[in-house]
Motif scaffolding. Structure first.
Motif, PDB file in Angstrom:
ATOM      1  N   GLU A 145      -3.964  -1.835  -6.927  1.00 22.04           N
ATOM      2  CA  GLU A 145      -2.485  -1.849  -6.987  1.00 22.04           C
ATOM      3  C   GLU A 145      -1.820  -0.833  -5.845  1.00 22.04           C
ATOM      4  O   GLU A 145      -0.301  -0.896  -5.584  1.00 22.04           O
ATOM      5  N   ASP A 146      -2.392   0.139  -5.152  1.00 24.41           N
ATOM      6  CA  ASP A 146      -2.057   1.042  -4.535  1.00 24.41           C
ATOM      7  C   ASP A 146      -1.715   0.657  -3.004  1.00 24.41           C
ATOM      8  O   ASP A 146      -0.869   0.988  -2.044  1.00 24.41           O
ATOM      9  N   PHE A 147      -2.277  -0.693  -2.495  1.00 24.20           N
ATOM     10  CA  PHE A 147      -2.464  -1.156  -1.261  1.00 24.20           C
ATOM     11  C   PHE A 147      -1.249  -2.122  -1.157  1.00 24.20           C
ATOM     12  O   PHE A 147      -1.039  -2.982  -2.002  1.00 24.20           O
ATOM     13  N   LYS A 148      -0.709  -2.172  -0.025  1.00 27.05           N
ATOM     14  CA  LYS A 148       0.292  -3.307   0.292  1.00 27.05           C
ATOM     15  C   LYS A 148      -0.372  -3.661   1.637  1.00 27.05           C
ATOM     16  O   LYS A 148      -0.320  -2.991   2.748  1.00 27.05           O
ATOM     17  N   ILE A 149      -0.502  -4.892   1.837  1.00 24.64           N
ATOM     18  CA  ILE A 149      -0.727  -5.604   3.066  1.00 24.64           C
ATOM     19  C   ILE A 149       0.088  -6.744   3.595  1.00 24.64           C
ATOM     20  O   ILE A 149       0.367  -7.384   2.621  1.00 24.64           O
ATOM     21  N   ASN A 150       0.467  -6.614   4.796  1.00 22.55           N
ATOM     22  CA  ASN A 150       1.525  -7.695   5.113  1.00 22.55           C
ATOM     23  C   ASN A 150       1.066  -7.841   6.702  1.00 22.55           C
ATOM     24  O   ASN A 150       0.420  -7.188   7.443  1.00 22.55           O
ATOM     25  N   LEU A 151       1.584  -9.022   7.098  1.00 22.03           N
ATOM     26  CA  LEU A 151       1.269  -9.418   8.507  1.00 22.03           C
ATOM     27  C   LEU A 151       2.751  -9.820   9.104  1.00 22.03           C
ATOM     28  O   LEU A 151       3.534 -10.602   8.624  1.00 22.03           O
ATOM     29  N   GLU A 152       3.069  -9.222  10.052  1.00 19.32           N
ATOM     30  CA  GLU A 152       4.206  -9.431  10.992  1.00 19.32           C
ATOM     31  C   GLU A 152       3.943  -9.580  12.470  1.00 19.32           C
ATOM     32  O   GLU A 152       3.483  -8.618  12.893  1.00 19.32           O
ATOM     33  N   ARG A 153       4.332 -10.788  12.869  1.00 19.16           N
ATOM     34  CA  ARG A 153       4.196 -10.856  14.347  1.00 19.16           C
ATOM     35  C   ARG A 153       2.604 -10.727  14.803  1.00 19.16           C
ATOM     36  O   ARG A 153       2.490  -9.854  15.801  1.00 19.16           O
ATOM     37  N   ASN A 154       1.636 -11.176  14.190  1.00 20.85           N
ATOM     38  CA  ASN A 154       0.486 -10.983  14.424  1.00 20.85           C
ATOM     39  C   ASN A 154      -0.112  -9.648  14.424  1.00 20.85           C
ATOM     40  O   ASN A 154      -1.284  -9.468  14.775  1.00 20.85           O
ATOM     41  N   VAL A 155       0.472  -8.998  13.639  1.00 16.87           N
ATOM     42  CA  VAL A 155      -0.028  -7.448  13.246  1.00 16.87           C
ATOM     43  C   VAL A 155      -0.170  -7.253  11.774  1.00 16.87           C
ATOM     44  O   VAL A 155       0.760  -7.460  11.181  1.00 16.87           O
ATOM     45  N   LEU A 156      -1.437  -6.801  11.456  1.00 16.20           N
ATOM     46  CA  LEU A 156      -1.735  -6.973  10.113  1.00 16.20           C
ATOM     47  C   LEU A 156      -1.474  -5.332   9.593  1.00 16.20           C
ATOM     48  O   LEU A 156      -2.047  -4.168  10.260  1.00 16.20           O
ATOM     49  N   ASN A 157      -0.586  -5.139   8.711  1.00 13.73           N
ATOM     50  CA  ASN A 157      -0.362  -3.513   8.422  1.00 13.73           C
ATOM     51  C   ASN A 157      -1.102  -3.528   6.948  1.00 13.73           C
ATOM     52  O   ASN A 157      -0.786  -4.039   6.113  1.00 13.73           O
ATOM     53  N   ILE A 158      -1.798  -2.463   6.743  1.00  7.44           N
ATOM     54  CA  ILE A 158      -2.227  -2.045   5.694  1.00  7.44           C
ATOM     55  C   ILE A 158      -1.701  -0.631   5.220  1.00  7.44           C
ATOM     56  O   ILE A 158      -1.820   0.174   6.098  1.00  7.44           O
ATOM     57  N   SER A 159      -1.167  -0.499   3.947  1.00  4.05           N
ATOM     58  CA  SER A 159      -0.424   0.667   3.777  1.00  4.05           C
ATOM     59  C   SER A 159      -0.765   0.939   2.280  1.00  4.05           C
ATOM     60  O   SER A 159      -0.948   0.392   1.340  1.00  4.05           O
ATOM     61  N   VAL A 160      -0.511   2.496   2.014  1.00  6.13           N
ATOM     62  CA  VAL A 160      -0.733   3.109   0.719  1.00  6.13           C
ATOM     63  C   VAL A 160       0.423   4.092   0.610  1.00  6.13           C
ATOM     64  O   VAL A 160       0.410   4.905   1.628  1.00  6.13           O
ATOM     65  N   GLU A 161       1.275   4.082  -0.380  1.00  6.76           N
ATOM     66  CA  GLU A 161       2.135   5.236  -0.742  1.00  6.76           C
ATOM     67  C   GLU A 161       1.866   5.509  -2.005  1.00  6.76           C
ATOM     68  O   GLU A 161       2.304   4.525  -3.233  1.00  6.76           O
TER      69      GLU A 161
END
Length: 147
Positions: free
Chosen positions: A65-81
């Motif tokens: 649940e800590d991870f956020k994964i999104n795709l924007e303009r062919n860039v895969l972003n993996i974040s944790v806050e």
């Protein structure tokens, strides 16, 4: 009390003062400087199989649940806050090599990646992301008969 590491295996005979380099090595390779020089993001392994691209991030101590994964303009972003837990604030660490509270890793997908088919799973401290390849990008294999 501060522990200072000395590397007894490293004997530099070219030094005029034996042990002098060991002192600087122990200072610059120890916690105070090393923790500030290393980036606080998880290490990544990127591999490719016949049908998929694979991204693995070593991120111990987190929940899926800590991870956020999104795709924007062919860039895969993996974040944790994540906020520090109260247990972490009460502990007095002598060394802390992982403390993933907030970070972002971004990966540009190749044109051969199928952005519609991305799967992610988190188990045993490793986030695994599988990205399918487009059909036209998959390797064509066939046996060629010799005449």
């Amino acid at each position: 009390m501060t522990l200072v590491k000395f590397n007894s295996d490293k004997r530099n005979n070219s030094s005029l003062l034996p042990g002098f380099n060991d002192v600087f090595d122990s200072i610059f390779n120890d916690t105070f400087f090393n923790d500030r020089m290393t980036m606080r993001v998880p290490a990544a392994n990127i591999s490719e199989s016949e049908d998929h691209f694979h991204v693995e991030l070593a991120a111990p101590g987190l929940k899926k649940e800590d991870f956020k994964i999104n795709l924007e303009r062919n860039v895969l972003n993996i974040s944790v806050e994540r906020q520090n837990e109260q247990n972490d604030e009460q502990k007095n660490y002598s060394k802390r090599e992982y403390s993933y509270t907030s970070w972002v890793r971004s990966f540009t997908l190749p044109e051969s990646a199928n952005a519609e088919q991305i799967d992610a799973a988190y188990a045993d401290g490793v986030l695994k992301i599988d990205i399918s390849k487009r059909e036209e990008a998959k390797a064509v294999r066939r046996q060629i008969e010799i005449k």
